[in-house]
Design a protein around this motif. Sequence first.
Motif, PDB file in Angstrom:
ATOM      1  N   ASP A  96       3.986   9.250  -3.740  1.00  0.00           N
ATOM      2  CA  ASP A  96       4.874  10.101  -2.945  1.00  0.00           C
ATOM      3  C   ASP A  96       6.324  10.036  -3.420  1.00  0.00           C
ATOM      4  O   ASP A  96       7.078  10.981  -3.240  1.00  0.00           O
ATOM      5  N   ASP A  97       6.720   8.910  -4.036  1.00  0.00           N
ATOM      6  CA  ASP A  97       8.102   8.789  -4.519  1.00  0.00           C
ATOM      7  C   ASP A  97       8.301   9.404  -5.905  1.00  0.00           C
ATOM      8  O   ASP A  97       9.386   9.342  -6.460  1.00  0.00           O
ATOM      9  N   GLY A  98       7.247   9.993  -6.488  1.00  0.00           N
ATOM     10  CA  GLY A  98       7.365  10.695  -7.757  1.00  0.00           C
ATOM     11  C   GLY A  98       6.914   9.910  -8.973  1.00  0.00           C
ATOM     12  O   GLY A  98       6.779  10.480 -10.050  1.00  0.00           O
ATOM     13  N   THR A  99       6.676   8.614  -8.852  1.00  0.00           N
ATOM     14  CA  THR A  99       6.214   7.827  -9.988  1.00  0.00           C
ATOM     15  C   THR A  99       4.715   7.995 -10.174  1.00  0.00           C
ATOM     16  O   THR A  99       3.995   8.378  -9.245  1.00  0.00           O
ATOM     17  N   GLU A 100       4.242   7.710 -11.393  1.00  0.00           N
ATOM     18  CA  GLU A 100       2.822   7.797 -11.693  1.00  0.00           C
ATOM     19  C   GLU A 100       2.289   6.418 -12.029  1.00  0.00           C
ATOM     20  O   GLU A 100       3.000   5.590 -12.600  1.00  0.00           O
ATOM     21  N   MET A 101       1.026   6.178 -11.668  1.00  0.00           N
ATOM     22  CA  MET A 101       0.401   4.911 -11.993  1.00  0.00           C
ATOM     23  C   MET A 101      -1.069   5.155 -12.289  1.00  0.00           C
ATOM     24  O   MET A 101      -1.631   6.180 -11.921  1.00  0.00           O
ATOM     25  N   GLN A 102      -1.660   4.196 -13.001  1.00  0.00           N
ATOM     26  CA  GLN A 102      -3.080   4.256 -13.283  1.00  0.00           C
ATOM     27  C   GLN A 102      -3.786   3.386 -12.253  1.00  0.00           C
ATOM     28  O   GLN A 102      -3.369   2.264 -11.979  1.00  0.00           O
ATOM     29  N   GLN A 125       0.840  -1.187   0.000  1.00  0.00           N
ATOM     30  CA  GLN A 125       0.000   0.000   0.000  1.00  0.00           C
ATOM     31  C   GLN A 125       0.877   1.239   0.000  1.00  0.00           C
ATOM     32  O   GLN A 125       1.834   1.321   0.763  1.00  0.00           O
ATOM     33  N   VAL A 126       0.551   2.183  -0.887  1.00  0.00           N
ATOM     34  CA  VAL A 126       1.298   3.433  -0.989  1.00  0.00           C
ATOM     35  C   VAL A 126       0.306   4.594  -1.017  1.00  0.00           C
ATOM     36  O   VAL A 126      -0.874   4.406  -1.283  1.00  0.00           O
ATOM     37  N   THR A 127       0.796   5.791  -0.736  1.00  0.00           N
ATOM     38  CA  THR A 127      -0.054   6.980  -0.785  1.00  0.00           C
ATOM     39  C   THR A 127       0.341   7.830  -1.980  1.00  0.00           C
ATOM     40  O   THR A 127       1.479   7.786  -2.445  1.00  0.00           O
ATOM     41  N   GLY A 128      -0.619   8.596  -2.454  1.00  0.00           N
ATOM     42  CA  GLY A 128      -0.360   9.467  -3.588  1.00  0.00           C
ATOM     43  C   GLY A 128      -1.460  10.493  -3.746  1.00  0.00           C
ATOM     44  O   GLY A 128      -2.406  10.550  -2.957  1.00  0.00           O
ATOM     45  N   VAL A 129      -1.337  11.296  -4.804  1.00  0.00           N
ATOM     46  CA  VAL A 129      -2.295  12.364  -5.093  1.00  0.00           C
ATOM     47  C   VAL A 129      -2.866  12.135  -6.486  1.00  0.00           C
ATOM     48  O   VAL A 129      -2.128  11.841  -7.435  1.00  0.00           O
ATOM     49  N   VAL A 130      -4.182  12.272  -6.620  1.00  0.00           N
ATOM     50  CA  VAL A 130      -4.845  12.097  -7.917  1.00  0.00           C
ATOM     51  C   VAL A 130      -4.516  13.297  -8.800  1.00  0.00           C
ATOM     52  O   VAL A 130      -4.704  14.446  -8.399  1.00  0.00           O
ATOM     53  N   THR A 131      -3.999  13.031 -10.026  1.00  0.00           N
ATOM     54  CA  THR A 131      -3.640  14.112 -10.934  1.00  0.00           C
ATOM     55  C   THR A 131      -4.582  14.216 -12.126  1.00  0.00           C
ATOM     56  O   THR A 131      -4.765  15.303 -12.660  1.00  0.00           O
ATOM     57  N   GLU A 132      -5.165  13.100 -12.557  1.00  0.00           N
ATOM     58  CA  GLU A 132      -6.109  13.115 -13.680  1.00  0.00           C
ATOM     59  C   GLU A 132      -7.237  12.135 -13.408  1.00  0.00           C
ATOM     60  O   GLU A 132      -7.044  11.143 -12.712  1.00  0.00           O
ATOM     61  N   ALA A 133      -8.406  12.410 -13.992  1.00  0.00           N
ATOM     62  CA  ALA A 133      -9.561  11.519 -13.884  1.00  0.00           C
ATOM     63  C   ALA A 133      -9.955  11.068 -15.290  1.00  0.00           C
ATOM     64  O   ALA A 133     -10.085  11.890 -16.191  1.00  0.00           O
ATOM     65  N   ILE A 168      -4.965   6.330  -0.737  1.00  0.00           N
ATOM     66  CA  ILE A 168      -4.141   5.155  -0.485  1.00  0.00           C
ATOM     67  C   ILE A 168      -4.423   4.159  -1.601  1.00  0.00           C
ATOM     68  O   ILE A 168      -5.582   3.880  -1.914  1.00  0.00           O
ATOM     69  N   VAL A 169      -3.360   3.632  -2.197  1.00  0.00           N
ATOM     70  CA  VAL A 169      -3.471   2.740  -3.351  1.00  0.00           C
ATOM     71  C   VAL A 169      -2.818   1.405  -3.027  1.00  0.00           C
ATOM     72  O   VAL A 169      -1.721   1.361  -2.475  1.00  0.00           O
ATOM     73  N   GLU A 170      -3.514   0.307  -3.361  1.00  0.00           N
ATOM     74  CA  GLU A 170      -2.907  -1.019  -3.300  1.00  0.00           C
ATOM     75  C   GLU A 170      -2.263  -1.281  -4.653  1.00  0.00           C
ATOM     76  O   GLU A 170      -2.920  -1.206  -5.687  1.00  0.00           O
TER      77      GLU A 170
END
Length: 72
Positions: free
Chosen positions: A28-34, A9-17, A55-57
């Motif tokens: 948080d580490d700078g990578t992007e994922m879908q 599990q990691v945390t992040g911020v939604v950038t696009e919908a 929070i993303v699994e």
Amino acid sequence: MTKDKDIKQVTGVVTEAYPDTRFKVELDDGTEMQAYLAGKMRKFRIKVLIGDKVIVEVDPYSSEKGRIIRRM
């Protein structure tokens, strides 16, 4: 089938919908994922907007995909 302790599990911020409750999340580490919205979040109609912290699994087979399980 994976065990609960195998799921990362990691945390992040939604950038696009995207359509169909999919989102681009910057971790948080700078990578992007879908990531897609978890079933319980769809069931209870929890809204996720651009700029929300989530929070993303992470998928154990691909680090480019994940499931949003919580909005913070």
